[in-house]
Design a protein around this motif. Structure first.
Motif, mmCIF file in Angstrom:
data_model
loop_
_atom_site.group_PDB
_atom_site.id
_atom_site.type_symbol
_atom_site.label_atom_id
_atom_site.label_comp_id
_atom_site.label_asym_id
_atom_site.label_seq_id
_atom_site.Cartn_x
_atom_site.Cartn_y
_atom_site.Cartn_z
ATOM 1 N N GLU A 152 47.066 -88.129 -60.466
ATOM 2 C CA GLU A 152 47.171 -89.508 -60.931
ATOM 3 C C GLU A 152 48.004 -89.513 -62.205
ATOM 4 O O GLU A 152 47.741 -88.743 -63.133
ATOM 5 N N VAL A 153 49.002 -90.385 -62.225
ATOM 6 C CA VAL A 153 49.921 -90.458 -63.362
ATOM 7 C C VAL A 153 49.961 -91.868 -63.913
ATOM 8 O O VAL A 153 49.899 -92.842 -63.158
ATOM 9 N N PHE B 257 58.778 -89.267 -66.972
ATOM 10 C CA PHE B 257 58.113 -90.276 -66.157
ATOM 11 C C PHE B 257 56.830 -90.821 -66.788
ATOM 12 O O PHE B 257 56.624 -92.014 -66.817
ATOM 13 N N GLY B 258 55.933 -89.964 -67.239
ATOM 14 C CA GLY B 258 54.666 -90.465 -67.775
ATOM 15 C C GLY B 258 53.726 -89.344 -68.167
ATOM 16 O O GLY B 258 54.160 -88.245 -68.487
ATOM 17 N N LYS B 259 52.405 -89.666 -68.137
ATOM 18 C CA LYS B 259 51.373 -88.678 -68.494
ATOM 19 C C LYS B 259 50.336 -88.610 -67.382
ATOM 20 O O LYS B 259 49.955 -89.631 -66.808
ATOM 21 N N LEU B 260 49.860 -87.392 -67.126
ATOM 22 C CA LEU B 260 48.865 -87.213 -66.076
ATOM 23 C C LEU B 260 47.485 -87.665 -66.537
ATOM 24 O O LEU B 260 47.067 -87.390 -67.656
ATOM 25 N N LEU B 261 46.789 -88.347 -65.642
ATOM 26 C CA LEU B 261 45.414 -88.759 -65.880
ATOM 27 C C LEU B 261 44.440 -87.823 -65.173
ATOM 28 O O LEU B 261 43.231 -87.899 -65.399
ATOM 29 N N THR C 124 56.626 -100.904 -62.688
ATOM 30 C CA THR C 124 57.054 -100.181 -63.889
ATOM 31 C C THR C 124 55.881 -99.804 -64.783
ATOM 32 O O THR C 124 56.088 -99.320 -65.896
ATOM 33 N N CYS C 125 54.663 -100.058 -64.326
ATOM 34 C CA CYS C 125 53.488 -99.734 -65.131
ATOM 35 C C CYS C 125 52.328 -99.400 -64.215
ATOM 36 O O CYS C 125 52.426 -99.521 -62.994
ATOM 37 N N GLY C 126 51.244 -98.960 -64.801
ATOM 38 C CA GLY C 126 50.031 -98.674 -64.045
ATOM 39 C C GLY C 126 49.832 -97.199 -63.772
ATOM 40 O O GLY C 126 50.627 -96.353 -64.169
ATOM 41 N N ALA D 296 61.235 -95.684 -65.469
ATOM 42 C CA ALA D 296 60.330 -94.972 -64.562
ATOM 43 C C ALA D 296 59.669 -96.003 -63.657
ATOM 44 O O ALA D 296 59.131 -97.000 -64.140
ATOM 45 N N VAL D 297 59.720 -95.763 -62.336
ATOM 46 C CA VAL D 297 59.215 -96.751 -61.380
ATOM 47 C C VAL D 297 58.488 -96.079 -60.218
ATOM 48 O O VAL D 297 58.689 -94.907 -59.932
ATOM 49 N N ILE D 298 57.673 -96.900 -59.542
ATOM 50 C CA ILE D 298 57.107 -96.541 -58.240
ATOM 51 C C ILE D 298 57.621 -97.594 -57.263
ATOM 52 O O ILE D 298 57.322 -98.782 -57.413
ATOM 53 N N PRO D 299 58.413 -97.211 -56.256
ATOM 54 C CA PRO D 299 58.888 -98.160 -55.252
ATOM 55 C C PRO D 299 57.736 -98.582 -54.338
ATOM 56 O O PRO D 299 56.926 -97.753 -53.935
#
Length: 91
Positions: free
Chosen positions: A86-87, A73-77, A37-39, A20-23
């Motif tokens: 915000e994820v 992808f992740g978890k929502l904040l 790959t984090c944050g 899972a990434v953010i370009p």
């Protein structure tokens, strides 16, 4: 890492293989792109998603986990508000 088939769009959640990434840049297939790959990231998200839920990425936006053709992808904040949430990227 080179952009995959379909390319990458800066700031749009994407899954490459199992990663899972953010370009951080945009570019077509093969373009060298820097990915995070984090944050935590504020990105496009489907309406109705709530903080704390698992989400997947599909077509550059977050969708509910288990959505057809979407990848984890992740978890929502935060809750989705005005089309964004915000994820936290979770590998």
């Amino acid at each position: 890492m080179p952009a995959p088939t379909g390319g990458s769009v800066a700031g749009a959640p994407q899954v490459i293989g199992d990663l899972a990434v953010i370009p951080l840049q945009s570019g077509p297939k093969g373009t060298p792109i820097t990915y995070r790959t984090c944050g935590a990231w504020n990105v496009a998200a489907a309406a109705g998603l709530k903080a704390g839920v698992k989400v997947s990425a599909k077509d550059g936006a977050l969708v509910a986990a288990g959505t057809a053709d979407a990848l984890p992808f992740g978890k929502l904040l935060s809750d989705t508000l005005n089309g964004y949430a915000e994820v936290l990227i979770v590998q």
